[in-house]
Motif scaffolding. Structure first.
Motif, mmCIF file in Angstrom:
data_model
loop_
_atom_site.group_PDB
_atom_site.id
_atom_site.type_symbol
_atom_site.label_atom_id
_atom_site.label_comp_id
_atom_site.label_asym_id
_atom_site.label_seq_id
_atom_site.Cartn_x
_atom_site.Cartn_y
_atom_site.Cartn_z
ATOM 1 N N HIS A 198 -4.809 15.429 3.747
ATOM 2 C CA HIS A 198 -5.960 14.646 3.265
ATOM 3 C C HIS A 198 -5.770 13.462 2.262
ATOM 4 O O HIS A 198 -4.570 13.689 1.528
ATOM 5 N N ILE A 199 -6.203 12.429 2.336
ATOM 6 C CA ILE A 199 -6.001 11.405 1.107
ATOM 7 C C ILE A 199 -7.063 11.985 0.144
ATOM 8 O O ILE A 199 -8.407 11.921 0.493
ATOM 9 N N VAL A 200 -6.830 12.382 -0.928
ATOM 10 C CA VAL A 200 -7.487 12.888 -1.907
ATOM 11 C C VAL A 200 -7.952 11.811 -2.863
ATOM 12 O O VAL A 200 -8.943 12.211 -3.737
ATOM 13 N N GLU A 201 -7.222 10.952 -3.114
ATOM 14 C CA GLU A 201 -7.561 9.820 -4.049
ATOM 15 C C GLU A 201 -6.996 8.422 -3.762
ATOM 16 O O GLU A 201 -5.981 8.459 -3.241
ATOM 17 N N ASP A 234 -15.831 12.215 0.613
ATOM 18 C CA ASP A 234 -15.239 11.136 -0.199
ATOM 19 C C ASP A 234 -16.370 10.785 -1.219
ATOM 20 O O ASP A 234 -17.324 10.358 -0.391
ATOM 21 N N THR A 235 -15.889 10.550 -2.524
ATOM 22 C CA THR A 235 -16.978 9.811 -3.316
ATOM 23 C C THR A 235 -16.351 8.596 -3.897
ATOM 24 O O THR A 235 -15.371 8.531 -4.158
ATOM 25 N N SER A 236 -17.089 7.495 -3.695
ATOM 26 C CA SER A 236 -16.682 6.274 -4.539
ATOM 27 C C SER A 236 -16.896 6.242 -5.878
ATOM 28 O O SER A 236 -18.265 6.592 -6.237
ATOM 29 N N LEU A 237 -16.036 5.800 -6.582
ATOM 30 C CA LEU A 237 -16.121 5.888 -8.182
ATOM 31 C C LEU A 237 -15.258 5.102 -8.830
ATOM 32 O O LEU A 237 -14.070 5.053 -8.682
ATOM 33 N N ASP A 238 -15.821 4.020 -9.581
ATOM 34 C CA ASP A 238 -15.049 2.733 -10.156
ATOM 35 C C ASP A 238 -13.934 2.288 -9.364
ATOM 36 O O ASP A 238 -12.777 2.254 -9.790
ATOM 37 N N GLY A 239 -14.224 1.906 -8.331
ATOM 38 C CA GLY A 239 -13.442 1.231 -7.297
ATOM 39 C C GLY A 239 -12.623 1.996 -6.771
ATOM 40 O O GLY A 239 -11.540 1.502 -5.961
ATOM 41 N N THR A 240 -12.393 3.376 -6.828
ATOM 42 C CA THR A 240 -11.571 4.441 -6.309
ATOM 43 C C THR A 240 -12.400 5.274 -5.453
ATOM 44 O O THR A 240 -13.542 5.185 -5.341
ATOM 45 N N VAL A 241 -11.912 5.754 -4.290
ATOM 46 C CA VAL A 241 -12.606 6.935 -3.593
ATOM 47 C C VAL A 241 -11.851 8.140 -3.844
ATOM 48 O O VAL A 241 -10.550 8.309 -3.671
ATOM 49 N N PHE A 261 0.876 -1.200 -0.110
ATOM 50 C CA PHE A 261 0.175 0.084 -0.072
ATOM 51 C C PHE A 261 0.773 1.290 -0.040
ATOM 52 O O PHE A 261 1.748 1.371 1.045
ATOM 53 N N THR A 262 0.696 1.983 -1.059
ATOM 54 C CA THR A 262 1.652 3.368 -1.137
ATOM 55 C C THR A 262 0.971 4.451 -0.669
ATOM 56 O O THR A 262 -0.012 4.847 -0.862
ATOM 57 N N LEU A 263 1.785 5.345 0.200
ATOM 58 C CA LEU A 263 1.114 6.805 0.356
ATOM 59 C C LEU A 263 2.133 7.521 -0.435
ATOM 60 O O LEU A 263 3.604 7.547 -0.084
ATOM 61 N N TYR A 311 5.162 0.709 -9.877
ATOM 62 C CA TYR A 311 5.669 -0.833 -10.465
ATOM 63 C C TYR A 311 5.352 -1.870 -9.256
ATOM 64 O O TYR A 311 5.008 -2.838 -9.568
ATOM 65 N N ILE A 312 5.554 -1.509 -8.011
ATOM 66 C CA ILE A 312 5.387 -2.416 -7.059
ATOM 67 C C ILE A 312 4.053 -2.375 -6.046
ATOM 68 O O ILE A 312 3.846 -3.347 -5.220
ATOM 69 N N SER A 313 3.262 -1.338 -6.076
ATOM 70 C CA SER A 313 2.037 -1.507 -5.405
ATOM 71 C C SER A 313 0.927 -2.243 -5.832
ATOM 72 O O SER A 313 0.693 -2.135 -6.888
ATOM 73 N N ASP A 314 0.062 -2.446 -4.685
ATOM 74 C CA ASP A 314 -1.353 -3.073 -5.343
ATOM 75 C C ASP A 314 -2.121 -1.876 -5.219
ATOM 76 O O ASP A 314 -2.949 -1.593 -6.026
ATOM 77 N N ARG A 315 -2.185 -1.282 -3.927
ATOM 78 C CA ARG A 315 -3.210 -0.071 -3.778
ATOM 79 C C ARG A 315 -2.251 1.287 -3.404
ATOM 80 O O ARG A 315 -1.171 1.119 -3.084
ATOM 81 N N ILE A 316 -2.974 2.384 -3.822
ATOM 82 C CA ILE A 316 -2.182 3.596 -3.462
ATOM 83 C C ILE A 316 -3.132 4.510 -2.827
ATOM 84 O O ILE A 316 -4.368 4.483 -3.143
ATOM 85 N N ALA A 317 -2.467 5.352 -2.035
ATOM 86 C CA ALA A 317 -3.276 6.748 -1.603
ATOM 87 C C ALA A 317 -2.575 8.045 -1.812
ATOM 88 O O ALA A 317 -1.226 8.031 -1.460
#
Ligand SMILES: Nc1ncnc2c1ncn2[C@@H]1O[C@H](COP(=O)(O)OP(=O)(O)OP(=O)(O)O)[C@@H](O)[C@H]1O
Ligand SMILES: [Mg+2]
Length: 317
Positions: free
Chosen positions: A229-232, A302-309, A41-43, A217-223
């Motif tokens: 704030h986490i913007v996406e 926060d809005t959910s959209l196509d599997g992202t927030v 998980f990348t920040l 290259y290496i992450s599964d998910r990213i924030a």
């Protein structure tokens, strides 16, 4: 499988200019995320967006001002057996030459970790344990035996630091800019190690970086973080191939192009960090090419959209 760690509305407020100052910034502002077993998980985000502050709260170096960090549904701050958590979460820092004291042999750190966590058996088993972790990062005891940090290269030392972090069989590694001090030509090989560790030891990694290329290259998910704030957030390919937040788009566009024929687009302008932190409404509204009136007044939900927030008024119903 259940999450390793859950952050719910995690918040850290700092007073600027001393304890009694009235100016406060919310360095980490109600962020929520969870870490799944064996994922990276990348920040990501530019300097001063709250990445290290988030890491320091997870590592227990800072207390959250508000919100929760849950480990197996227990609040980390209230955890009785802190040592059990410190065994499960290990850190790899930015500069291996600061992690290791120049006057101490590198191997001492391995023996010390084994002692601190009571992992020691007999001498032979201890050496086998160290050898196993060193081999996993492409080193061996012979490479470090009797050596001081200055006798190893930055890349070797960072590998040693990763090997040491694995001694306790952690569930979570926190790697804060782990390759920014490593020679550019060796960076990718060290970054790849995190993917390898994740796959072969089932350890999750929080990878903290400015560098979207290695993150992709290496992450599964990213924030993507901006001024606390986490913007996406979402699956890394989704977020980076199809960015929605104007800040994510700007970050991607400002990755320097390797081809000199292509001019660098919109290099990120560094505004006064504090000014942005103190901004009412969306923190990005001062630089956003798609800014609307409401952005200057209200922090978006926060809005959910196509599997992202996404945290942006453009997408709010
Ligand atoms: N101990 C502290 N006291 C006051 N302010 C702090 C403290 N630690 C961090 N900050 C502020 O909090 C904000 C977030 O800092 P943080 O170090 O978490 O950012 P970062 O994303 O890790 O940045 P970088 O990429 O430069 O490492 C910054 O404005 C920083 O100046
Ligand atoms: Mg930092």
């Amino acid at each position: 499988m259940s999450e390793i760690l859950k952050a719910r509305n995690l918040t850290k407020i700092y007073s600027l200019g001393g304890l009694f100052s009235r100016t406060k910034i919310t360095a980490v502002d109600r962020i929520s995320f969870s870490i799944q077993p064996a994922e990276i998980f990348t920040l990501a985000g530019e300097s001063g967006c709250g990445k290290t502050t988030t890491a320091r709260m997870i590592l227990g170096f800072e207390y959250p001002t508000a919100g929760e960090l849950l480990y197996e549904d227990q609040n980390l701050v209230e955890l009785r057996d802190k040592k059990a958590w410190f065994k499960k979460v290990q850190a790899v820092f930015q500069n291996p030459f600061e992690t290791f004291n120049p006057l101490r042999k590198v191997e001492d750190y391995f023996f010390e970790t084994i002692q601190n966590f009571h992992l020691d058996k007999n001498e032979r088993e201890t050496e086998e344990l160290i050898e196993e972790k060193l081999q996993a990062v492409g080193l061996s005891l012979c490479d470090i035996a009797g050596k001081y940090p200055g006798e190893l290269s930055g890349g070797q030392l960072q590998r040693a630091s990763i090997a040491r972090s694995l001694l306790t069989n952690p569930s979570l590694l926190i790697a804060d800019e782990p390759v920014s001090m490593v020679d550019a030509s060796l960076r990718m090989s060290v970054v790849n190690l995190f993917r390898k560790m994740c796959d072969s030891f089932q350890v999750s990694v929080i990878y903290i970086t400015h560098d979207l290329a290695t993150a992709y290259y290496i992450s599964d998910r990213i924030a993507i973080m901006f001024r606390g704030h986490i913007v996406e957030t979402g699956p890394v390919d989704q977020v980076l191939e199809n960015p929605k937040h104007p800040y994510t788009k700007l970050l991607i566009e400002s990755i320097p192009q390797p081809d000199p024929q292509i001019p660098e687009k919109a290099a990120i302008q560094f505004l006064e960090e504090k000014e942005e932190y103190l901004r009412k409404g969306c923190k990005f509204s001062g630089r956003c090419p798609e800014v609307m009136e409401i952005c200057k007044q209200q922090v978006p939900e926060d809005t959910s959209l196509d599997g992202t927030v996404v945290k942006c008024h453009l997408y709010q119903k």
